[in-house]
Design an enzyme around this catalytic site. Structure first.
Site, PDB file in Angstrom:
ATOM      1  N   HIS A  38       0.846  -1.197   0.000  1.00 35.30           N
ATOM      2  CA  HIS A  38       0.000   0.000   0.000  1.00 35.30           C
ATOM      3  C   HIS A  38       0.883   1.251   0.000  1.00 35.30           C
ATOM      4  O   HIS A  38       2.081   1.186   0.239  1.00 35.30           O
ATOM      5  CB  HIS A  38      -0.808   0.092   1.302  1.00 35.30           C
ATOM      6  CG  HIS A  38      -1.708  -1.050   1.600  1.00 35.30           C
ATOM      7  ND1 HIS A  38      -3.056  -1.007   1.389  1.00 35.30           N
ATOM      8  CD2 HIS A  38      -1.454  -2.262   2.161  1.00 35.30           C
ATOM      9  CE1 HIS A  38      -3.614  -2.141   1.801  1.00 35.30           C
ATOM     10  NE2 HIS A  38      -2.664  -2.923   2.269  1.00 35.30           N
ATOM     11  N   GLU A 120       2.548  -0.830   4.414  1.00 30.44           N
ATOM     12  CA  GLU A 120       2.343   0.528   3.914  1.00 30.44           C
ATOM     13  C   GLU A 120       3.694   1.164   3.629  1.00 30.44           C
ATOM     14  O   GLU A 120       4.596   1.146   4.481  1.00 30.44           O
ATOM     15  CB  GLU A 120       1.637   1.394   4.976  1.00 30.44           C
ATOM     16  CG  GLU A 120       0.240   0.930   5.334  1.00 30.44           C
ATOM     17  CD  GLU A 120      -0.845   1.450   4.386  1.00 30.44           C
ATOM     18  OE1 GLU A 120      -0.499   2.190   3.441  1.00 30.44           O
ATOM     19  OE2 GLU A 120      -2.016   1.092   4.604  1.00 30.44           O
ATOM     20  N   HIS A 159      -2.482  -3.006  -3.398  1.00 27.60           N
ATOM     21  CA  HIS A 159      -3.863  -2.845  -2.934  1.00 27.60           C
ATOM     22  C   HIS A 159      -4.804  -2.698  -4.129  1.00 27.60           C
ATOM     23  O   HIS A 159      -5.928  -3.216  -4.128  1.00 27.60           O
ATOM     24  CB  HIS A 159      -3.948  -1.621  -2.006  1.00 27.60           C
ATOM     25  CG  HIS A 159      -5.159  -1.585  -1.144  1.00 27.60           C
ATOM     26  ND1 HIS A 159      -5.474  -0.511  -0.346  1.00 27.60           N
ATOM     27  CD2 HIS A 159      -6.158  -2.490  -0.950  1.00 27.60           C
ATOM     28  CE1 HIS A 159      -6.618  -0.765   0.303  1.00 27.60           C
ATOM     29  NE2 HIS A 159      -7.042  -1.952  -0.048  1.00 27.60           N
ATOM     30  N   ASP A 169      -3.521   2.493  -4.777  1.00 23.91           N
ATOM     31  CA  ASP A 169      -2.162   2.360  -4.251  1.00 23.91           C
ATOM     32  C   ASP A 169      -1.595   0.951  -4.501  1.00 23.91           C
ATOM     33  O   ASP A 169      -2.378  -0.003  -4.605  1.00 23.91           O
ATOM     34  CB  ASP A 169      -2.126   2.716  -2.744  1.00 23.91           C
ATOM     35  CG  ASP A 169      -3.058   1.872  -1.885  1.00 23.91           C
ATOM     36  OD1 ASP A 169      -4.210   1.641  -2.279  1.00 23.91           O
ATOM     37  OD2 ASP A 169      -2.608   1.421  -0.808  1.00 23.91           O
TER      38      ASP A 169
HETATM   39 ZN   LIG Z   1      -4.051   0.648   0.515  1.00 23.50          ZN
END
Ligand SMILES: [Zn+2]
Length: 185
Positions: A38, A120, A159, A169
């Protein structure tokens, strides 16, 4: 890439731990077989200010920025955040279910949070990621593939791949060939 880091009781040895309450147990007998990449930045396209940690631990002050007012009540998390400088922060142990994917589907299987690890990258869809982020992401991913062998090169996705039309993303700025090349070294 040979991992120089390891995982103990679901925690990455090299990560700074910031436990998030936004997690629950995985369904029984669910092996971890998917890695989801992400991006996030708070406020959008601003970096290195600590707001992501606050967001993932339900501490974000809604009055700081108009965007924060929109998201402050959300209860979300990821297992890991890799900041622009390559620092790794872990919010949820890998054996627990982090809340990163939302409504999602991978190869006909819904609810990807059940069987995935979420990472992330601090970033945005149209801003290049840093060299440190590629290096650290490859190290961490190699470590996860060793610990959870059902995660393979073709089960590392964005994602946007598991929530098409809803999520974009890690975006066009993420260099998948570069990342995959690092993984094979
Ligand atoms: Zn995401």
């Amino acid at each position: 890439m040979k991992p120089s880091i390891n995982i103990q009781q679901g925690w990455l040895s090299s990560a700074r731990r910031v436990p998030s309450p936004n997690m629950n147990t995985r369904p029984v007998d669910t092996s971890i077989s998917l890695l989801v990449i992400h991006n996030i930045s708070l406020p959008p396209e601003q970096f290195e200010n600590g707001y992501i940690e606050q967001f993932f631990t339900n501490q974000l002050d809604a009055t700081v920025h108009p965007y924060f007012a929109e998201i402050a009540e959300m209860t979300v998390s990821a297992h890991l955040l890799i900041t622009r400088t390559g620092e790794v922060i872990q919010f949820v142990p890998f054996d627990q279910r982090a809340w990163h994917a939302g409504r999602s589907c991978f190869r006909g299987r819904d609810n990807c949070n059940d069987f995935s690890v979420g990472i992330e990258l601090e970033g945005a869809d149209t801003i290049a990621y840093t060299d440190e982020q590629y290096t650290v992401l490859a190290q961490v991913s190699s470590c996860l593939m060793e610990e959870y062998p059902a995660i393979m090169l073709d089960t590392i996705v964005g994602h946007s791949d598991i929530a098409p039309g809803r999520k974009t993303d890690p975006g066009e700025s993420f260099d998948w060939p570069r990342f995959q090349q690092l993984l094979k070294q």
